[in-house]
Enzyme design. Structure first.
Site, mmCIF file in Angstrom:
data_model
loop_
_atom_site.group_PDB
_atom_site.id
_atom_site.type_symbol
_atom_site.label_atom_id
_atom_site.label_comp_id
_atom_site.label_asym_id
_atom_site.label_seq_id
_atom_site.Cartn_x
_atom_site.Cartn_y
_atom_site.Cartn_z
ATOM 1 N N TYR A 150 -39.199 19.408 -5.510
ATOM 2 C CA TYR A 150 -38.315 20.443 -4.964
ATOM 3 C C TYR A 150 -37.183 20.664 -5.952
ATOM 4 O O TYR A 150 -36.605 19.723 -6.474
ATOM 5 C CB TYR A 150 -37.743 20.005 -3.619
ATOM 6 C CG TYR A 150 -36.743 20.977 -3.035
ATOM 7 C CD1 TYR A 150 -37.149 22.233 -2.568
ATOM 8 C CD2 TYR A 150 -35.389 20.649 -2.947
ATOM 9 C CE1 TYR A 150 -36.234 23.122 -2.022
ATOM 10 C CE2 TYR A 150 -34.470 21.538 -2.402
ATOM 11 C CZ TYR A 150 -34.894 22.775 -1.941
ATOM 12 O OH TYR A 150 -33.984 23.654 -1.405
ATOM 13 N N ASP A 245 -34.885 17.568 -13.547
ATOM 14 C CA ASP A 245 -34.044 17.931 -12.407
ATOM 15 C C ASP A 245 -33.595 16.627 -11.751
ATOM 16 O O ASP A 245 -34.338 16.008 -10.992
ATOM 17 C CB ASP A 245 -34.823 18.811 -11.431
ATOM 18 C CG ASP A 245 -33.962 19.221 -10.234
ATOM 19 O OD1 ASP A 245 -32.811 18.750 -10.143
ATOM 20 O OD2 ASP A 245 -34.458 19.997 -9.396
ATOM 21 N N LYS A 273 -25.530 17.075 -5.946
ATOM 22 C CA LYS A 273 -25.343 16.009 -4.954
ATOM 23 C C LYS A 273 -24.209 15.035 -5.341
ATOM 24 O O LYS A 273 -23.043 15.374 -5.178
ATOM 25 C CB LYS A 273 -26.672 15.310 -4.672
ATOM 26 C CG LYS A 273 -27.694 16.313 -4.089
ATOM 27 C CD LYS A 273 -28.872 15.708 -3.383
ATOM 28 C CE LYS A 273 -29.621 16.765 -2.588
ATOM 29 N NZ LYS A 273 -30.786 17.361 -3.237
#
Ligand SMILES: *Cc1c(COP(=O)(O)O)cnc(C)c1O
Length: 436
Positions: A150, A245, A273
C-alpha cells in the site's frame, strides 16, 4: 463464543450516527469505520502513554497507535512540550522557519543514503511526489509496484494486477482512469522470476519500482533479503530508480528504516507516520543529483501550503530525538519478540492455527497457521478469528486497529505490565474462539 462482557458504547454510537450525516460512511478514512470487523467504531476522547479512552469512558491499551505514528505513545511529555512551545509562536507562516532545518539536519545526519529531502503533509503526498520525481528524473513513465503493498491513495498506485502475463495494472478504485492504471505494472511480492522477466522486457519504459521494503499494510509480508537485493541489482543494472516507501517502516524498525536494517540503499525514499510525532508530516528524499530535479531547483513541480509546518516539525524532531537514543530499536524489537513469543507458544501448545509475526515493534496475527508468508495471495481469506478476537479484546480493554489485515504496534510507552495483561487477554480470546 461470547465476549466476556459487553461495554457501554452508547456515546460512541450516538456520535457515529451523527458522523454518518457529515462524512461518507461516518469517517474521514475508510478503515476507521469497522466494516472489516463489523460493528461501529469507538470515538476516542483522549490518550495518554499506551492508553486511550473512548467517549463512554472505557479504557483500552492501544496497539493501533494512530496506525503507526505514535512510537512513544500518546502525549509523550517531551513531544508535548515541544509542540506547545512552538505553537506559542504561531501555527503556520508559509515562509521558511528554523524548525524545518532542525528536523532535516537531524534526519540527514543519520540517513547516509539521502542528501536532501522535501517535507509534505502526508505519506500519500510524499509517494505521489516521489513518483513524479522519478518520472521527471528518468524521462520514463512506467512504475512497477507489488501486489499487497500500500502506498497511500495515489491514483497511479490504486492499481491491482490485471490478467495476462505482463501484468499491466487495472484500477482498484472507481475514479482512476484505466489509462492511468496502465502506466503501472504490478507483480507478486518475493517472486524473483517474475521480477527478472519484467525488467528484461519493460526496462526501457520503467522510471521506478516502488516497494514497501517491509510490506506492513496488508498483513506483514516479510520479504527474503535475496529478493530485495535482486531488486536493487536489477534497478542499478537497468537504470531504474528504486523507491523504498518507508512511510510505515521508517524510524520504526531502525532509525533508517528497512534501508538501514537490510543495508540496501534506495534511490528515493518516502517517509510519513512517525516523522510527524502525531502531526501530519510526510517527506521524500534522495541523493543531490536526483533531488535537484525538484522545483524551484529543477523542472519537477511540487509544493504545499502547510509543508514543513513548524509545529509539526517540532513534534517530529522531538519524537525522532527520542528514537535516536542508544539501544532504542534493539530494546523495542526485543520487547515485541518476547510479547509475541509468549502468545505463540501458547497457540502452538493448543494447536491453534495462528502465529504472530513481527519485525522491530510491528507485529501481525497470521491466521493461516504458517509462520511467515511473503505474498498477498497467501493471506488467509477467512478473518473470522481476528474479527471475533477484536470484539473480545475491546470488551476487556485491549484496542487493535479494526481489521485483520492491519498490523499492531508496540510503543515505548507500553509498560511490561500492560503487555503482560494484553497477552493474557489475547490468549483468552483465542481460547474462546477455538474452544467454542
Ligand atoms: C500509511 C502509508 C502511506 C500513506 O500515508 P498517509 O499519511 O496515510 O497518506 C503510504 N505508504 C505506506 C507504506 C504507508 O504505510
Amino acid at each position: 463464543m461470547k465476549t466476556p462482557f459487553p461495554i457501554d458504547r452508547s456515546r460512541s454510537s450516538e456520535l457515529f450516527e451523527a458522523a454518518k450525516g457529515y462524512f461518507p460512511g461516518g469517517v474521514n478514512s475508510p478503515v476507521r469505520a469497522f466494516q472489516s470487523v463489523g460493528g461501529t467504531p469507538l470515538f476516542i476522547a483522549k490518550g495518554n502513554g499506551a492508553q486511550i479512552w473512548d467517549e463512554d469512558g472505557n479504557e483500552f491499551i492501544d496497539f493501533c497507535c494512530s496506525w503507526g505514528p505514535l512510537i512513544h505513545g500518546h502525549n509523550h511529555p517531551y513531544v508535548f512540550e515541544k509542540i506547545v512551545g512552538t505553537l506559542q509562536n504561531g501555527a503556520s507562516f508559509g515562509a521558511p522557519t528554523r524548525k524545518e532545518n532542525e528536523l532535516a539536519a537531524f534526519m540527514l545526519q543519520r540517513l547516509p543514503f539521502i542528501d536532501k529531502i522535501r517535507f509534505t503533509s502526508s505519506g500519500t503526498e510524499a509517494v505521489m511526489s516521489a513518483l513524479r520525481l522519478a518520472r521527471g528524473a528518468t524521462g520514463k513513465n512506467k512504475i512497477l509496484k507489488f501486489e499487497g503493498c500500500y502506498h497511500g491513495h495515489v491514483d497511479a498506485l490504486l492499481v491491482k494486477a490485471g490478467s495476462g502475463l505482463i501484468t499491466f495494472g487495472t484500477s482498484s478504485s472507481a475514479g482512476v482512469p484505466e489509462s492511468f492504471a496502465n502506466e503501472t505494472l504490478v507483480l507478486p511480492l518475493n517472486n524473483t522470476e517474475a521480477l527478472q522477466a519484467c525488467f528484461e522486457t519493460q526496462h526501457q519504459d520503467l522510471a521506478a519500482v516502488i516497494i514497501e521494503p517491509i510490506p506492513a499494510n496488508n498483513g506483514l509480508l516479510l520479504q527474503d533479503k535475496a529478493f530485495l537485493n535482486l531488486l536493487r541489482a536489477l534497478c542499478t543494472k537497468y537504470g531504474v530508480l528504486l523507491i523504498f516507501d518507508e512511510v510505515i517502516s521508517g524510524f520504526r524498525v531502525a532509525f533508517g528504516g528497512a534501508a538501514e536494517l537490510f543495508g540496501i540503499n534506495p534511490d528515493i525514499v518516502t517517509y510519513g507516520k512517525i516523522i510527524g510525532g502525531g502531526l501530519p508530516v510526510g517527506a521524500y528524499g534522495a541523493k543531490k543529483n536526483i533531488m535537484s530535479f525538484v522545483s524551484p531547483e529543477g523542472p519537477v513541480y511540487q509544493a504545499g501550503t502547510l509543508s514543513g509546518n513548524p509545529v509539526a516539525m517540532a513534534a517530529g524532531l522531538a519524537q525522532l530525538e527520542l528514537c535516536a537514543a542508544a539501544g532504542f530499536y534493539t530494546k523495542q524489537a526485543l520487547r515485541t519478540q518476547q510479547f509475541i513469543d509468549g502468545i505463540n507458544s501458547f497457540a502452538q501448545t493448543q494447536q491453534y492455527p495462528m502465529e504472530l509475526v513481527c519485525v522491530g515493534s510491528i507485529f501481525w496475527f497470521s491466521f493461516n497457521g504458517k509462520k511467515r508468508i511473503t505474498a498477498a495471495d497467501q493471506i488467509a481469506s477467512d478473518m473470522s478469528a481476528f474479527n471475533f478476537m477484536h470484539h473480545f479484546l475491546l470488551s476487556v480493554g485491549v484496542y487493535f486497529g479494526p481489521s485483520g489485515y492491519e498490523v499492531g504496534f508496540i510503543s515505548s510507552a507500553h509498560t511490561d505490565a500492560q503487555l503482560a495483561f494484553a497477552a493474557e487477554q489475547i490468549k483468552a480470546a483465542l481460547a474462546a474462539y477455538y474452544e467454542k
